[in-house]
Scaffold this motif. Structure first.
Motif, PDB file in Angstrom:
ATOM      1  N   ALA A  21       0.836  -1.208   0.000  1.00 35.97           N
ATOM      2  CA  ALA A  21       0.000   0.000   0.000  1.00 35.97           C
ATOM      3  C   ALA A  21       0.859   1.242   0.000  1.00 35.97           C
ATOM      4  N   VAL A  22       1.984   1.197   0.725  1.00 32.41           N
ATOM      5  CA  VAL A  22       2.889   2.363   0.720  1.00 32.41           C
ATOM      6  C   VAL A  22       3.430   2.595  -0.665  1.00 32.41           C
ATOM      7  N   ARG A  23       3.811   1.503  -1.341  1.00 27.40           N
ATOM      8  CA  ARG A  23       4.315   1.683  -2.694  1.00 27.40           C
ATOM      9  C   ARG A  23       3.235   2.244  -3.629  1.00 27.40           C
ATOM     10  N   ARG A  24       2.013   1.752  -3.440  1.00 24.43           N
ATOM     11  CA  ARG A  24       0.935   2.235  -4.303  1.00 24.43           C
ATOM     12  C   ARG A  24       0.533   3.669  -3.953  1.00 24.43           C
ATOM     13  N   ARG A  25       0.601   4.034  -2.571  1.00 23.91           N
ATOM     14  CA  ARG A  25       0.120   5.354  -2.138  1.00 23.91           C
ATOM     15  C   ARG A  25       1.275   6.293  -1.792  1.00 23.91           C
ATOM     16  N   LYS A  26       2.414   6.106  -2.496  1.00 22.92           N
ATOM     17  CA  LYS A  26       3.565   6.927  -2.140  1.00 22.92           C
ATOM     18  C   LYS A  26       3.344   8.397  -2.438  1.00 22.92           C
ATOM     19  N   TRP A  27       2.606   8.704  -3.458  1.00 22.08           N
ATOM     20  CA  TRP A  27       2.408  10.103  -3.785  1.00 22.08           C
ATOM     21  C   TRP A  27       1.540  10.828  -2.759  1.00 22.08           C
ATOM     22  N   PRO A  28       0.412  10.256  -2.304  1.00 20.18           N
ATOM     23  CA  PRO A  28      -0.294  10.946  -1.209  1.00 20.18           C
ATOM     24  C   PRO A  28       0.580  11.109   0.037  1.00 20.18           C
ATOM     25  N   MET A  29       1.433  10.092   0.316  1.00 17.92           N
ATOM     26  CA  MET A  29       2.320  10.219   1.482  1.00 17.92           C
ATOM     27  C   MET A  29       3.300  11.374   1.301  1.00 17.92           C
ATOM     28  N   LEU A  30       3.902  11.417   0.122  1.00 16.50           N
ATOM     29  CA  LEU A  30       4.867  12.488  -0.122  1.00 16.50           C
ATOM     30  C   LEU A  30       4.203  13.850  -0.096  1.00 16.50           C
ATOM     31  N   ILE A  31       2.989  13.922  -0.629  1.00 17.70           N
ATOM     32  CA  ILE A  31       2.280  15.215  -0.603  1.00 17.70           C
ATOM     33  C   ILE A  31       1.996  15.634   0.832  1.00 17.70           C
ATOM     34  N   ALA A  32       1.547  14.652   1.711  1.00 15.72           N
ATOM     35  CA  ALA A  32       1.273  14.987   3.114  1.00 15.72           C
ATOM     36  C   ALA A  32       2.531  15.439   3.829  1.00 15.72           C
ATOM     37  N   ILE A  33       3.641  14.703   3.556  1.00 16.23           N
ATOM     38  CA  ILE A  33       4.908  15.083   4.190  1.00 16.23           C
ATOM     39  C   ILE A  33       5.372  16.435   3.682  1.00 16.23           C
ATOM     40  N   ALA A  34       5.235  16.646   2.377  1.00 16.04           N
ATOM     41  CA  ALA A  34       5.672  17.909   1.789  1.00 16.04           C
ATOM     42  C   ALA A  34       4.857  19.086   2.307  1.00 16.04           C
ATOM     43  N   VAL A  35       3.627  18.843   2.692  1.00 19.26           N
ATOM     44  CA  VAL A  35       2.795  19.940   3.205  1.00 19.26           C
ATOM     45  C   VAL A  35       3.072  20.188   4.691  1.00 19.26           C
ATOM     46  N   ILE A  36       3.150  19.117   5.489  1.00 16.53           N
ATOM     47  CA  ILE A  36       3.239  19.281   6.948  1.00 16.53           C
ATOM     48  C   ILE A  36       4.622  19.762   7.368  1.00 16.53           C
ATOM     49  N   VAL A  37       5.679  19.153   6.776  1.00 16.62           N
ATOM     50  CA  VAL A  37       7.036  19.514   7.208  1.00 16.62           C
ATOM     51  C   VAL A  37       7.330  20.985   6.981  1.00 16.62           C
ATOM     52  N   PRO A  38       7.047  21.573   5.812  1.00 13.57           N
ATOM     53  CA  PRO A  38       7.302  23.020   5.665  1.00 13.57           C
ATOM     54  C   PRO A  38       6.483  23.887   6.614  1.00 13.57           C
ATOM     55  N   VAL A  39       5.238  23.439   6.856  1.00 13.49           N
ATOM     56  CA  VAL A  39       4.427  24.235   7.792  1.00 13.49           C
ATOM     57  C   VAL A  39       5.040  24.215   9.189  1.00 13.49           C
ATOM     58  N   VAL A  40       5.472  23.003   9.627  1.00 15.79           N
ATOM     59  CA  VAL A  40       6.099  22.913  10.943  1.00 15.79           C
ATOM     60  C   VAL A  40       7.410  23.689  10.982  1.00 15.79           C
ATOM     61  N   ALA A  41       8.181  23.587   9.914  1.00 12.99           N
ATOM     62  CA  ALA A  41       9.449  24.321   9.859  1.00 12.99           C
ATOM     63  C   ALA A  41       9.215  25.817   9.904  1.00 12.99           C
ATOM     64  N   ALA A  42       8.195  26.275   9.173  1.00 12.96           N
ATOM     65  CA  ALA A  42       7.881  27.714   9.199  1.00 12.96           C
ATOM     66  C   ALA A  42       7.427  28.141  10.587  1.00 12.96           C
ATOM     67  N   THR A  43       6.639  27.270  11.207  1.00 15.83           N
ATOM     68  CA  THR A  43       6.189  27.597  12.567  1.00 15.83           C
ATOM     69  C   THR A  43       7.372  27.711  13.525  1.00 15.83           C
ATOM     70  N   ALA A  44       8.311  26.745  13.435  1.00 15.79           N
ATOM     71  CA  ALA A  44       9.476  26.795  14.314  1.00 15.79           C
ATOM     72  C   ALA A  44      10.342  28.003  14.050  1.00 15.79           C
ATOM     73  N   LEU A  45      10.422  28.387  12.737  1.00 15.38           N
ATOM     74  CA  LEU A  45      11.251  29.545  12.385  1.00 15.38           C
ATOM     75  C   LEU A  45      10.593  30.856  12.772  1.00 15.38           C
ATOM     76  N   LEU A  46       9.296  30.936  12.601  1.00 13.29           N
ATOM     77  CA  LEU A  46       8.602  32.217  12.818  1.00 13.29           C
ATOM     78  C   LEU A  46       8.150  32.413  14.263  1.00 13.29           C
ATOM     79  N   TRP A  47       8.181  31.357  15.065  1.00 15.97           N
ATOM     80  CA  TRP A  47       7.773  31.510  16.468  1.00 15.97           C
ATOM     81  C   TRP A  47       8.738  32.474  17.177  1.00 15.97           C
ATOM     82  N   PRO A  48       8.214  33.547  17.838  1.00 17.68           N
ATOM     83  CA  PRO A  48       9.109  34.528  18.483  1.00 17.68           C
ATOM     84  C   PRO A  48       9.930  33.865  19.583  1.00 17.68           C
ATOM     85  N   ALA A  49      11.190  34.200  19.612  1.00 13.72           N
ATOM     86  CA  ALA A  49      12.096  33.629  20.616  1.00 13.72           C
ATOM     87  C   ALA A  49      11.916  34.343  21.953  1.00 13.72           C
ATOM     88  N   THR A  50      11.969  33.577  23.013  1.00 10.38           N
ATOM     89  CA  THR A  50      11.907  34.116  24.374  1.00 10.38           C
ATOM     90  C   THR A  50      13.166  33.684  25.103  1.00 10.38           C
TER      91      THR A  50
END
Length: 586
Positions: A21-50
């Motif tokens: 199933a992973v081999r067959r659904r690799k593109w939805p997996m990659l799309i989910a990873i490609a969407v979530i990881v940049p959002v999390v990275a942006a959140t970590a980068l843009l979160w104000p430092a204390t």
């Protein structure tokens, strides 16, 4: 391959099925990873430092042993820290710090002061550091606060360090001032109490002095002395009474002797006849005059002669006929009259003469004054003078003894009064003495405590008592306290993988297509007769090549993202390269 609708529900998935199933659904997996990881990275980068800056303060015990100098501060360090914290975190202090370091500049324009103060209190933290220690008095392990930390959080590391340093100074100064104020208040209170007790002692001593002066002879310590003195005075009184009784008997004897002795000495003429004194001559003439007056008329020459002679003697002697002499003459005349009546008849001339004599004496007694005759002539009989002198001495001695007896009686009454008043005086004196002793004891205790308070005050002024020592001053942080960017990125990557796997499982569960002999066997409940393998076409091979290219690109992108994340979230690349080269070279 044809699709058959599954009416029996989703089949169970094995690991091989999941991998397929992973081999067959690799593109939805990659799309989910490609969407979530940049959002999390942006959140970590843009979160104000204390940034957090922390100071560590050690609570040190007093240097001098408590057996020698005892501190007057009895509260525990934790309790005292809470009090200091309340005094430091006042609105006035926090507003002063906010204005001094221009904190929350934008928020102060829009938000009320209370909200700013609350945010300031949330940013400042006081934390205790405890350790297991052995109580020297009980010998058991207890939790004791040995240090505490003061920290402040801000979006600027420098600001956090400066504010933390300001708060640390406030805590240290407040501790010093509070300890000095506490010891000063204790010493001042004990000094006032000492002065009050000193005044009370002075008043009690004055009362006792006045009481002793008022009851100088009735004090308890003089009870035995008063009893002894009273016995002596009573014995002396008995001696005086005995002496007075003897003198009174002696006076009776002397009076009897004086009654038998003439005051004046007898004088005799040359022919041996006794010459009467003017007083005796006056007495003789008075007796003769009384007898003549009974015989003759008032104008008889003999009566007149006797009268003139009596007047001359009275002028010379200076005395009149006494009532006692007339009474004696009357008694003699009455006795003679009684004898004459027994001897003669009623008309006998002697009886008439004696009756006239009695009447004459009675008339003279009525005319004579009742005062006793006063002999103005000085006695010259030596025997009489000697007896009179003895009598005068005896009278004077008796008078002196009577005065002495009166004084002794008064003294005995005084001693009796003292002994009667002694119990009440002793009770009052004992009450005053107990009150004075109790006040003295309190005064000594307060004075001892005052001296200890003065030593404790000197201990605090010289910083020898329990003190707060700054062992780690607040410094500007190199890394922010929040957010934890590596942790956020790591959690984001894990979340992306979980979401991708979950998406694969969800798509597989929803999809009812038949893709293997096992699926067909489960669907038909019968084994297939033959299995035709999958045969790749040119289009399939081209699609696989494109997928490999995309996979390589995704791997390269992941590497780039990992490198960038390491540079921004962990350490800069130049530092990592230097560290790696140093380790490889070493």
């Amino acid at each position: 391959m044809s699709s058959v609708t599954d009416t029996a529900g989703p089949p169970s998935m094995s690991l091989a099925d999941l991998m397929g199933a992973v081999r067959r659904r690799k593109w939805p997996m990659l799309i989910a990873i490609a969407v979530i990881v940049p959002v999390v990275a942006a959140t970590a980068l843009l979160w104000p430092a204390t940034y957090r800056s922390t100071a560590t303060i050690l609570i040190e015990q007093q240097e001098i042993p408590t057996d020698l100098v005892r501190s007057t501060i009895s509260s525990f360090a934790t309790q005292r820290l809470q009090v200091i914290n309340q005094r430091v975190m006042t609105t006035a202090n926090l507003l002063q710090i906010i204005e001094k370091y221009n904190l929350y500049a934008e928020e102060r324009q829009t938000e009320p002061r209370e909200v700013i103060i609350a945010r300031m209190r949330e940013s400042a933290r006081l934390s205790m550091i405890s350790a297991d220690v052995v109580d020297p008095r009980a010998g058991t392990a207890v939790k004791a606060t040995i240090a505490f930390t003061i920290s402040f959080e801000s979006d600027s590391a420098e600001t956090a360090a400066r504010v933390a340093n300001e708060l640390t100074s406030l805590y240290l100064n407040e501790n010093i001032e509070s300890r000095k104020a506490s010891t000063a208040n204790t010493e001042s209170f004990l000094a006032d109490e000492s002065n009050r007790l000193s005044g009370t002692i002075a008043a009690l001593e004055e009362r006792i002095s006045e009481f002793k002066e008022r009851n100088a002879n009735n004090l308890p310590e003089l009870a035995q002395v008063n009893a002894s003195l009273m016995s002596r005075v009573e014995e002396e009184l008995r001696g005086v009474d005995s002496r007075i009784f003897s003198l009174e008997q002696q006076l009776v004897y002397l009076d009897a002797q004086l009654g038998q002795v003439q005051p004046l000495a007898q004088v005799f003429s040359s022919d041996g006849q006794r010459i009467l004194s003017p007083a005796d001559r006056l007495k003789s003439l008075r007796a003769e005059f009384s007898r003549a007056r009974a015989l003759y008329a008032p104008d008889h020459p003999d009566l007149l002669r006797l009268k003139r002679e009596m007047d001359g003697l009275e002028k010379e002697v200076g005395s009149q006929e006494s009532a006692s002499d007339l009474a004696r003459q009357l008694t003699d005349a009455q006795s003679q009259l009684v004898v004459a009546r027994q001897r003669y008849g009623a008309d006998h001339p002697d009886i008439a003469r004696l009756e006239r004599t009695v009447q004459s004496i009675e008339a003279a007694m009525r005319e004579a004054p009742q005062t006793a005759a006063v002999v103005t002539q000085k006695p010259d009989n030596p025997a009489y003078v000697q007896l009179a002198a003895q009598r005068d001495v005896t009278v004077n001695e008796r008078a002196s003894l009577q005065e002495q007896r009166t004084a002794l009686t008064s003294r005995i009454a005084e001693f009796e009064q003292r002994m009667a008043a002694a119990p009440e005086v002793e009770r009052e004196f004992s009450a005053l003495s107990r009150e004075l002793d109790s006040t003295y004891l309190q005064y000594r205790e307060v004075r001892q405590k005052q001296l200890e308070a003065q030593q404790a005050q000197n201990l605090e002024s010289e910083s020898k008592g329990e003190r707060f020592t700054l062992i780690e001053p607040p410094i500007a942080a190199q890394q922010p306290f929040t957010p934890n960017r590596p942790a956020i990125f790591s959690l984001g990557v894990v979340l992306a993988l979980v979401v991708a796997v979950g998406l694969v499982v969800l798509l597989e569960v929803v999809d009812t297509s038949v893709r293997s002999a096992r699926d067909l066997e489960q669907l038909l409940t019968a084994a297939p007769l033959a299995v035709v393998p999958w045969m790749l076409t040119d289009a399939d091979r081209a699609r696989q090549r494109r997928q490999r290219y995309f996979a390589l690109a995704g791997a390269a992108g992941s590497v780039v993202i990992a490198v960038v994340a390491a540079h921004f979230f962990y350490r800069p690349l130049d530092i990592l390269w230097a560290v790696a080269m140093r380790k490889l070279g070493g």
